[in-house]
Structures are given as C-alpha cells and as structure tokens.
Write an enzyme that holds these catalytic residues in place. Structure first.
Site, PDB file in Angstrom:
ATOM      1  N   SER A 231      13.083 -42.263  58.702  1.00 13.69           N
ATOM      2  CA  SER A 231      13.285 -43.760  58.271  1.00 13.69           C
ATOM      3  C   SER A 231      14.702 -44.116  58.706  1.00 13.69           C
ATOM      4  O   SER A 231      15.864 -42.891  58.564  1.00 13.69           O
ATOM      5  CB  SER A 231      12.877 -44.194  56.749  1.00 13.69           C
ATOM      6  OG  SER A 231      13.856 -43.361  55.980  1.00 13.69           O
ATOM      7  N   ASP A 232      15.298 -45.290  59.235  1.00 15.45           N
ATOM      8  CA  ASP A 232      16.223 -45.482  59.051  1.00 15.45           C
ATOM      9  C   ASP A 232      17.076 -45.744  57.654  1.00 15.45           C
ATOM     10  O   ASP A 232      16.387 -45.417  57.240  1.00 15.45           O
ATOM     11  CB  ASP A 232      16.525 -47.130  60.182  1.00 15.45           C
ATOM     12  CG  ASP A 232      18.147 -47.115  60.289  1.00 15.45           C
ATOM     13  OD1 ASP A 232      18.938 -46.468  59.994  1.00 15.45           O
ATOM     14  OD2 ASP A 232      18.278 -48.074  60.881  1.00 15.45           O
ATOM     15  N   TRP A 233      18.424 -46.025  57.304  1.00 15.32           N
ATOM     16  CA  TRP A 233      18.704 -45.434  56.246  1.00 15.32           C
ATOM     17  C   TRP A 233      18.632 -47.126  55.380  1.00 15.32           C
ATOM     18  O   TRP A 233      19.162 -47.954  55.663  1.00 15.32           O
ATOM     19  CB  TRP A 233      20.511 -45.369  56.303  1.00 15.32           C
ATOM     20  CG  TRP A 233      20.879 -43.799  56.683  1.00 15.32           C
ATOM     21  CD1 TRP A 233      21.814 -43.519  55.389  1.00 15.32           C
ATOM     22  CD2 TRP A 233      20.081 -42.759  57.235  1.00 15.32           C
ATOM     23  NE1 TRP A 233      21.864 -42.490  55.874  1.00 15.32           N
ATOM     24  CE2 TRP A 233      20.875 -41.948  56.715  1.00 15.32           C
ATOM     25  CE3 TRP A 233      19.591 -43.046  58.434  1.00 15.32           C
ATOM     26  CZ2 TRP A 233      21.158 -40.607  57.334  1.00 15.32           C
ATOM     27  CZ3 TRP A 233      19.021 -41.090  58.981  1.00 15.32           C
ATOM     28  CH2 TRP A 233      19.882 -40.533  58.475  1.00 15.32           C
ATOM     29  N   GLY A 234      17.587 -46.796  54.594  1.00 14.47           N
ATOM     30  CA  GLY A 234      17.243 -48.316  53.684  1.00 14.47           C
ATOM     31  C   GLY A 234      15.766 -48.581  54.063  1.00 14.47           C
ATOM     32  O   GLY A 234      15.358 -49.230  53.810  1.00 14.47           O
ATOM     33  N   ALA A 235      15.378 -47.889  54.568  1.00 21.11           N
ATOM     34  CA  ALA A 235      14.425 -48.512  55.872  1.00 21.11           C
ATOM     35  C   ALA A 235      12.886 -48.455  55.020  1.00 21.11           C
ATOM     36  O   ALA A 235      11.408 -49.477  55.499  1.00 21.11           O
ATOM     37  CB  ALA A 235      13.905 -48.087  57.296  1.00 21.11           C
TER      38      ALA A 235
END
Length: 756
Positions: A231-235
C-alpha cells in the site's frame, strides 16, 4: 530460508502480524519461525531519503534523512528521452542502496500528468503513457540489476493531491487501459519490479487498495505479475478486503491494529486462509530475495554528485532561442538576475525530498564562465519584491550585454500533499521580467519548476531554458548549457499550454463532492491539443539545439502489413550544423481507418541519436501490433482496424518532417454488438454483417429504402439508416417483432462464427 515451512509453522496471529510493516520502513520479524531479519525500504526516486540507524539497526529519529545525492526529478529525467541515462541513474541509485543497506527503493512514480496543477507532477514522468513506460523500464532494470528492488507507483490513476486519500476517480475502462495503465503494464511485463505500490484514491468508487479487478484480475492474471503489492503509506481502509483483493503488505506499521480484524475474518470465513497465505508468501519471498541480494558497497557521494551534474545536462530543454541569443559568447558581459541563481530550486517537496550532499548554484560557479554580475531582483522562496531590488536588477541589466533571469516556482507553490490553484509564476517575477524587457537588452529566462507555468512575457524575451528540477548539480549544469560547453538536447515530455483554461481537464479538476470525472477521457496532453488544433506555448516533444537536423529517406519494410508482423520504419537524420549535438527522433502513428474515435497521432517510438557535424545516421523503429491498437471493452481487448495509418517522424508532435501512409491488412474486423438496438449503419459498416443486411434483410430494407435490386445503398439512404436501430423497422415498415428477432439471432450467429 524455507518459505513454505515458515508459512506452515506460523500461527494465524503471526501471519496477521506479518501483513503490516514494523514502523515506517521495515518488515516484521517473527523470530519463533526463524524470520530473524527485516528488510528496509526507502524513498525516493531521485535520491535516498533513508532514515539513519544506530549500531543495532534501529532508526534514529529527529535528525532528518541521511546525507545523500539529489539527482534530477522525473520531470527532468524524462525530458532527456534517453533510455541509457535512465538505466545509469537506476544503477547508481541501486549501488547507493546497497551501500546503505536499503533493500527496496520506492519508485519510480509513473502516473500520468493529467493536469499541470497536480502538486506531485515533478515526481511523475509524462502526459504520454508510451514515453513513461519506455523511460521507467531501464530505470527499474538499472536499480534491480544491483540487487535492490523497486516499487512502481502509484497504481493507479493517482493524478491529483486534492482529497487524494478519499476522492473517487470516475474513469471509463478504455481511458484506463489506453492512458493510465499502459506504463505500469510495460514496466511489469518487461522490467518485473519487485513491488507495486497501490495508490490512495478510489477508482469508480473502490479504493485501489481493495480493488480486486485492478490488483488481481489485471495486474496478476492479465499481466503475469509475481511480486509483492504494497500500500501507499496510509492507503488502507478495509484491511481484510484488501488482502482478498491482492494487497499483500500494509505500510506503515500500525502497532498491529489490524491483527484481530484479520484473525477474526479468517476464523469466521470472511477471508480465506489461502488468501492470507498468499499474502504472507509474497512478503516472505521479498524478504528472502532482498536479503540474498545484499552485497554492500561504498556510497561515493562526490562521484555521484558529478553524475548528477552529467545527468542534468541531458535533461534541460531549450524552448526558445531567437537570433541565437544562446550560447553566450566569449567576452560577453552577463547580468545574472533572480534568487534562483543563488538558491536554486532543484527538487520537489514531500516523500521525494532528500538531504542533499552538495548543492551547486549558479552564483557558486559563475566566475568560471565569463564576466558576470549578480543581482537578486526577487527571492527564490517568496513572492515579494522591493523597489531597491528591482532597480539594482535593471541597473545590472543596462550595464550588461545579455541578461539571464533565473525564475521559477518556490517550494511552497508545488509539493506533495496539495495541488496548485493556478499556473502563474510569482507576481514579482513576471513584473521584473517585464521591466527587464524594457531595457532592450537580450533576455534569457531560465525556469526552475516541476510543472508548466504560464509565460505572459514569452514573445518578448529572446530565450527560454526549461531547467525543471535538475538536482543538486543544477548550477553547473545550467551554466554549461548557457555557455555552450554542452549542447542542450532535452525535449518536452509534456505540453506547455498557453494558459490554464486551455488544459483538457480544466472543467473537471479537481472535482467536487469527493469525485473527479475524467471527462476528457483519452484526450490528455497533446492528444487533446492536436485534436482541437489548439495553439500551445510549446508542444509535446519540443526541444531546440545549438545545431540543426535534417530528416530524409523515410522507408518501410512493407507498405502493406499485418498487425501480427508489424512494420519496420527507418529514417536518416543528418546534423547540418557546425557543432555536435543530439536529436530526439520521434515517431507518431495516426489511425485513419475511421473505425473509432482516436487521437490525431500518438507517440509510438523515439530514439536519441548523437551526431557530429555533417554526420548522418539511420534510425530504425519496429512497430508491433500494439502500436496500432486501441482498447475496446466491447471487443474485450486490444483492437487494430484494417486500413490506412499515417506514420510521421520529426522533432516534436508538431514538427513532423516526414509523413507516409501505410495499410494494415488481414486483421479481424470490428464487430458490432448485436441486439434489438443495434444501428443498421453499424451493420452496414462491418464487412462481416453488411452482406446479410443487403441480402437476407432485403425485404425490410427495400420497404424502407426502396433500393430494389441495387447492390449498394445510395448515399442518402445509407445516411438515413446509419443511426436507425433494428427495432425501428417495427415503426417504419411494420415489421413484426418475431421477424426482427429472427434477424437479430441470425446476425448474432454470424458474429459468433466469425469470432470463433
């Protein structure tokens, strides 16, 4: 490291724990089953933004990232149109990662430049998917050949920062397939990145991190991807749904916040054990490959700084050069004006921001090039000015032979996290440029920016050099070009429009009510401007040189060809000037079959060729089946129509020196969808169904068109039939439903038989 044994021995809770990272940059350790070491990942695509660690390998917080070398951003490197340069950049970064014990480099960023307002455009490659894919592949290979993984991002359709973690991009499948997915597809198939990073946004209402069609059906099943999806960071929104969709690893770590949720989902049957094991296996495979690929090395920051300078020289784009104002000649006195000459903006903000080793400004090196005086005029970091600063700049200009204005966008104008609201430079810069024009001295503007800007003074100045964000060696690189020590060879990887209101996504950016409609569909960038025959400031592919190039002898392996065989195109390019230079030879394909609405032309080949004065080289392109295809959801895949195509070669999308028509033959016909609403015109346009309409439907057509025994329809009658659905024969010739149904079934059979 026995992956299958580890999976067999891990408890459900341990597998659930493995699904997220440990902190911001590491994988989890599960020592009970022998997983004793973690791997590290790091931003960013143009330099290492890695957290320093202590002797125990634990991160040291509060002191910023490590001392690193900042290379040109993707907005600049893509303008080089140089695959070898991208490979060298990747290889250099891979070696730096080895020296710093970084296992995966989080890049490259490959999203399309849908609007020049996107705050992260400096980190993205192009408005053209073919160019982005071609430039990403050698970069990825360069990094991974050094035993370090990459993470291509942000998959997919991440084209704005506004509400980036929540908004839904409403985009049709053809547009996704032709514009927003091809660069990723090429990278996956040809470079095999170790990881793919999903984007924050939703696509047609579903988060990318939970999108099974995107992460499994397309990425893994269609493209054959075998690596890890992170995931993108916090996605991540719904972690369980994400695992089921094909999202392996959540980042950053969250103190095991989702462990219970995952365990409960497996125990109650909401998530299969197989899906969880697959994600665990992909994480462990990455850990194993990364640990086994570590070989160490030395990070020679001074040597890599020199590489940063060399790469920057290849990226800058000479946009305008009236009366050969450049290069600056020996002995000419120069006024250097603008805060960017002293404090250059050379990188973007956010996750790509690096702690630069050595920053070289123009003021630092100007004494080594010729007589020059510096006046600030305006600052590099604010939109303010004083009369005294302006007066000092005008005085310096009046006493000089030529004036170099170093302008651009301050850090606060564009960054990850927010979009621009306009395309203008700071007011202070435009005002001073206008004042300097009034001196009557030759003016050259050098731009430091990550995305296009409006230039109200464009027709008043003599030269414009687009330096983009060219890394920590920007000062030396830009002076080498201005003084002719290096011949500029960059070409625009994006169109520079005259004004924001001209841009394709203007009325649909950034959206409202948490949705953004991709109403321009496939028409982004030059595809849009060329279709509308619209004036632009500088077209896609544009770039000047201190020499001139002539194109001749456009030849083809065949003028008639099949899509399967493709066609080889060759053209001779000659340096007709007096200095050595590099030309970016571009090939565009235009579909003239009329089968589907398509762009006027699309980039399908490019080569950067170095030529000595009077030297000629032959440049050869191989156009494969995909070079002619468009994506048809109705046909269920990529399709190329039989008929004529225009092949054009030249120096930009609007500087096409040679054109020729060639013909594709022997391919499948485009088949209409058959039902009661099928238009008669679609049946007549298809060679497969046209005979049935003229023969087996003759009674109905006769009554409507009165064509009698004619074999072909008159122009007028065919025009009337073009948009008439089959069901309308009920109204115009009193055809019963069962008769129309009989024809519909017969036509379906014809189409099915042809498809088989």
């Amino acid at each position: 490291m026995d992956i299958e044994k580890m999976i067999e021995e891990m408890t459900l809770e341990e597998k659930a724990t493995l699904m997220a990272g440990y902190g911001f940059w590491e994988t989890q350790k599960i020592e009970r089953v022998g997983l004793n070491e973690a791997i590290w990942v790091s931003d960013g695509p143009n330099g290492l933004r890695m957290q320093p660690v202590d002797e125990n390998g634990e991160p040291i917080w509060g002191n910023g990232s490590i001392d690193a070398v900042t290379f040109p951003s993707a907005c600049a490197t893509t303008a080089s149109f140089d695959r070898e340069l991208m490979h060298e950049l990747g290889s250099t970064l891979g070696k730096e990662c080895q020296a710093e014990k970084c296992h995966v480099l989080l890049g490259p960023a490959m999203n399309m430049k849908r609007s020049p307002l996107c705050g992260r455009n400096f980190e993205y490659m192009s408005e053209d998917p073919y160019l982005a894919g071609e430039m990403a592949v050698p970069y990825i290979k360069g990094v991974q050949e050094e035993g370090v993984g990459t993470s291509i991002k942000h998959f997919a359709a991440n084209n704005q920062e506004h509400e980036r973690m929540y908004e839904s991009n409403e985009v049709d499948e053809r547009t996704l397939r032709e514009i927003y997915l091809p660069a990723f597809e090429k990278a996956v198939k040809e470079a095999k990145p170790w990881t793919v990073m999903c984007s924050y946004n939703r696509i047609n209402g579903e988060y990318s991190s939970e999108n099974k069609w995107l992460l499994t059906d397309v990425l893994r099943k269609e493209w054959g991807y075998e690596g890890l999806v992170v995931s993108d960071w916090g996605a991540v929104s719904d972690r369980v749904k994400g695992i089921d969709a094909g999202l392996d690893w959540e980042m950053p770590g969250n103190d095991n916040a989702n462990v219970k949720q995952i365990v409960d989902a497996v125990e109650n049957g909401k998530l299969s054990q197989e899906a969880l094991d697959t994600a665990a296996r992909n994480i462990l495979k990455l850990v194993k490959k990364s640990r086994e690929s570590m070989k160490g090395g030395v990070f020679d920051r001074d040597a890599d700084h020199r590489k940063a300078v060399e790469i920057a020289r290849e990226c800058m784009v000479l946009l305008k050069n009236e009366e050969k104002v450049l290069p600056i000649r020996e002995g000419e006195k120069v006024a250097i004006i603008g805060g960017f000459a002293e404090k250059p903006r050379y990188q973007g903000g956010g996750s790509a921001f690096t702690n630069s080793h050595t920053i070289t400004s123009v003021v630092d090196v100007m004494d080594g090039y010729g007589p020059a005086v510096y006046a600030k005029g305006f600052p590099a970091d604010e939109d303010i000015y004083t009369d005294d600063d302006f007066d000092e700049a005008v005085k310096a200009a009046n006493e000089a032979d030529k004036v170099l204005v170093f302008a651009g966008l301050p850090d606060s104008f564009e960054s990850e996290g927010y979009d621009r609201s306009h395309m203008r430079l700071p007011v202070s810069q435009d005002l001073l440029i206008e004042r300097l024009v009034e001196t009557g001295k030759p003016i050259v503007v050098i731009l430091h920016n990550g995305s296009p800007v409006e230039m109200p003074w464009m027709n008043k100045v003599d030269g414009i050099l687009e330096a983009y964000l060219s890394g920590e060696g920007v000062g030396e690189a830009v002076m080498d070009i201005l003084y002719g020590r290096v011949n500029p060879s960059g070409h625009l990887a994006e169109t520079i429009p005259l004004r924001l209101e001209d841009t394709p996504a203007f009325i649909n950016f950034p959206g409202s009510e948490h949705k953004v409609y991709y109403g321009e569909r496939i028409y982004i960038g030059y595809r849009y401007y060329d279709k509308k025959k619209m004036n632009v400031a500088f077209p896609f592919g544009h770039g000047l040189s201190y020499t001139t190039f002539e194109y001749s002898n456009l030849t083809f392996s065949a003028k008639e060809f099949t899509a399967k065989d493709g066609v080889t195109v060759s053209v001779d390019v000659t340096n007709t000037g007096s200095v050595a230079g590099k030309e970016v030879v571009q090939l565009y394909v235009g579909d003239r079959t009329g089968t589907q609405d398509r762009p006027v032309r699309e980039l399908k080949g490019f080569e950067k060729v170095a030529l000595e004065p009077k030297e000629t080289k032959t440049v050869t392109f191989k156009l494969d089946e995909r070079s002619f295809q468009w994506y048809s959801p109705q046909q269920g895949g990529w399709f190329a129509a039989n008929g004529e195509y225009v092949i054009a070669v030249g120096s930009s999308s609007r500087d096409l020196r040679l054109k020729e028509r060639i013909t594709l033959v022997g391919g499948p016909e485009y088949l209409p969808e058959i039902n009661f609403d099928t238009q008669v015109g679609d049946l007549l346009a298809c060679p497969v169904t046209r005979p049935y309409v003229l023969n087996d439907m003759k009674d109905i057509v006769d009554k409507y068109a009165k064509v009698g025994e004619e074999e072909s329809l008159s122009t007028m009658i065919e025009a009337l039939l073009r948009y008439m659905p089959l069901r309308a024969f009920r109204n115009f010739v009193n055809a019963p439903n069962d008769v129309i149904e009989k024809h519909v079934e017969a036509l379906k059979k014809i189409v099915e038989d042809y498809s088989d």
